[in-house]
Design a protein around this motif. Structure first.
Motif, PDB file in Angstrom:
ATOM      1  N   VAL A 256      42.610  42.730 -44.910  1.00 38.07           N
ATOM      2  CA  VAL A 256      42.712  42.477 -46.353  1.00 38.07           C
ATOM      3  C   VAL A 256      41.303  42.561 -46.933  1.00 38.07           C
ATOM      4  N   ASN A 257      40.971  43.705 -47.508  1.00 39.81           N
ATOM      5  CA  ASN A 257      39.568  43.974 -47.816  1.00 39.81           C
ATOM      6  C   ASN A 257      39.201  43.867 -49.278  1.00 39.81           C
ATOM      7  N   GLU A 258      40.165  43.519 -50.126  1.00 35.93           N
ATOM      8  CA  GLU A 258      39.792  43.503 -51.540  1.00 35.93           C
ATOM      9  C   GLU A 258      40.764  42.669 -52.365  1.00 35.93           C
ATOM     10  N   ILE A 259      40.239  41.842 -53.211  1.00 34.99           N
ATOM     11  CA  ILE A 259      41.043  41.175 -54.233  1.00 34.99           C
ATOM     12  C   ILE A 259      40.438  41.558 -55.582  1.00 34.99           C
ATOM     13  N   ASN A 277      49.844  45.465 -52.500  1.00 32.39           N
ATOM     14  CA  ASN A 277      50.054  46.751 -51.839  1.00 32.39           C
ATOM     15  C   ASN A 277      49.874  46.513 -50.346  1.00 32.39           C
ATOM     16  N   SER A 278      50.988  46.269 -49.652  1.00 31.61           N
ATOM     17  CA  SER A 278      50.903  45.895 -48.241  1.00 31.61           C
ATOM     18  C   SER A 278      50.467  47.065 -47.365  1.00 31.61           C
ATOM     19  N   PHE A 279      50.682  48.285 -47.855  1.00 40.80           N
ATOM     20  CA  PHE A 279      50.272  49.467 -47.092  1.00 40.80           C
ATOM     21  C   PHE A 279      48.749  49.575 -47.070  1.00 40.80           C
ATOM     22  N   VAL A 283      45.291  43.373 -52.951  1.00 36.44           N
ATOM     23  CA  VAL A 283      45.953  42.540 -53.940  1.00 36.44           C
ATOM     24  C   VAL A 283      45.277  42.769 -55.283  1.00 36.44           C
ATOM     25  N   GLN A 284      46.088  43.008 -56.312  1.00 37.26           N
ATOM     26  CA  GLN A 284      45.575  43.124 -57.674  1.00 37.26           C
ATOM     27  C   GLN A 284      46.148  41.988 -58.512  1.00 37.26           C
TER      28      GLN A 284
END
Length: 353
Positions: A256-259, A277-279, A283-284
């Motif tokens: 998980v590299n970005e929020i 976006n689990s692919f 997370v946005q």
């Protein structure tokens, strides 16, 4: 504040829309109409759940250690899946389209809060159902929480009267289990929350539920009642070794590299649209001010339409206060289950003593 009005269509017509989206016939010319009416029916629950969460926050002021409060409108894929799983269910009578959740420190606090709500002199809404999954946890998966179902009643704003809402009250330990099930379901591509998926994963989470129940001195799942706590903890450690649960969870979390925060302030926002976006493991978050609930629900519907058309995204529109509180209330949408990991590590350490 601009809230979506209750649809003028009859309940029979609303149920027809639910039937159409559940059947999902690709050539049905009414699909778009069905999704549109279902979205409007869901959106009109925003007003009553907003008033419910305000009441909940007032009631929780007497409880220690900052209980977590969250509200949400049920995700469209979840509505569709529930209508398919229960063919006799009618959309207009679905009890949990609008939901409010309280997360407390102890089982004792859960029942103290429930007692507050059941005192009719203090709460005017009609209690129409109760499901106590703490005293009677679901044996098929281990879900534990207390649900109170209400019919909304407002003497001044009468338009939303009769809409049904669900209040979920659970402990932090129960909440860490529930969010871990959802998160691992996302990672594994399995509907674990709906009791669907590989048996070993379903069995693992059922066992964890009983382990947590033993820690809170509540009812174990029927299948585990003959097991002492020591044996349950040892079996958790064994299953963790076999399934490499903690190893997988920690690996996924690293991915998980970005929020992305649209709106950089921690405060000042009343609603958040979370898009997972689990692919891509991203997370946005889109933040909306208090008067923008109508825009928020419209954006929510657009994102879900993309999901229905095959885009690998999940979305939920929630209100839980500042971003830090939002992450505590909905860690599964941030792919963050550190609380669950910590609890499992403590159980494994105890099994070795």
């Amino acid at each position: 504040m601009a809230f979506v009005k209750k649809p003028q269509e009859s309940k029979q017509t609303i149920n027809k829309a639910g039937k159409i989206i559940a059947e999902n016939e690709p050539n049905d010319p009414l699909i778009e109409w069905g999704i549109g009416l279902t979205s409007r029916w869901r959106a009109c629950h925003a007003y009553p759940i907003n008033t419910f969460q305000a009441t909940l926050r007032r009631k929780l002021k007497k409880f220690p250690a900052n209980p977590i409060v969250a509200q949400r409108l049920k995700r469209m894929p979840t509505i569709i899946e529930k209508l398919r799983r229960y063919p006799k269910m009618q959309l207009a009578r679905m009890q949990d389209i609008g939901g409010v959740r309280a997360i407390l420190n102890s089982v004792q606090d859960v029942y103290l809060l429930a007692k507050e709500y059941k005192d009719k002199s203090r709460f005017i809404h009609e209690l129409v159902g109760e499901k106590d999954y703490i005293q009677s946890p679901r044996d098929e998966d281990g879900y534990r929480s207390l649900h109170l179902i209400y019919k909304y009643k407002n003497k001044i704003v009468k338009e939303y009267n009769g809409l049904q809402l669900e209040l979920q009250i659970r402990t932090r330990l129960e909440h860490s289990w529930a969010t871990a099930v959802e998160t691992m379901g996302t990672f594994l591509g399995q509907a674990l929350k709906s009791r669907q998926g590989d048996k070993e994963w379903l069995d693992f989470f059922a066992l964890i539920s009983s382990a947590f129940a033993s820690m809170e001195n509540t009812e174990l799942l029927p299948r585990h009642k003959a097991m002492p706590q020591k044996k349950i903890f040892e079996t958790v450690a064994k299953m963790n070794d076999e399934l490499k649960v903690l190893e997988k969870i920690k690996g996924y979390s690293v991915a998980v590299n970005e929020i992305i925060k649209k709106g950089s302030s921690e405060t000042g926002w009343s609603y958040h649209l979370i898009i997972l976006n689990s692919f891509e493991k991203k997370v946005q978050i889109k933040a909306y001010q208090r008067g923008s609930i109508k825009q928020a629900t419209e954006d929510y519907s657009k994102i879900e339409a993309e999901a229905v058309n095959g885009k690998k995204i999940e979305a939920v529109l929630v209100s839980a206060g500042p971003l830090s509180m939002l992450k505590q209330a909905y860690p599964n949408f941030f792919l963050d289950i550190s609380d669950f990991v910590g609890n499992i590590e403590r159980i494994i350490d105890s099994s070795k003593k």
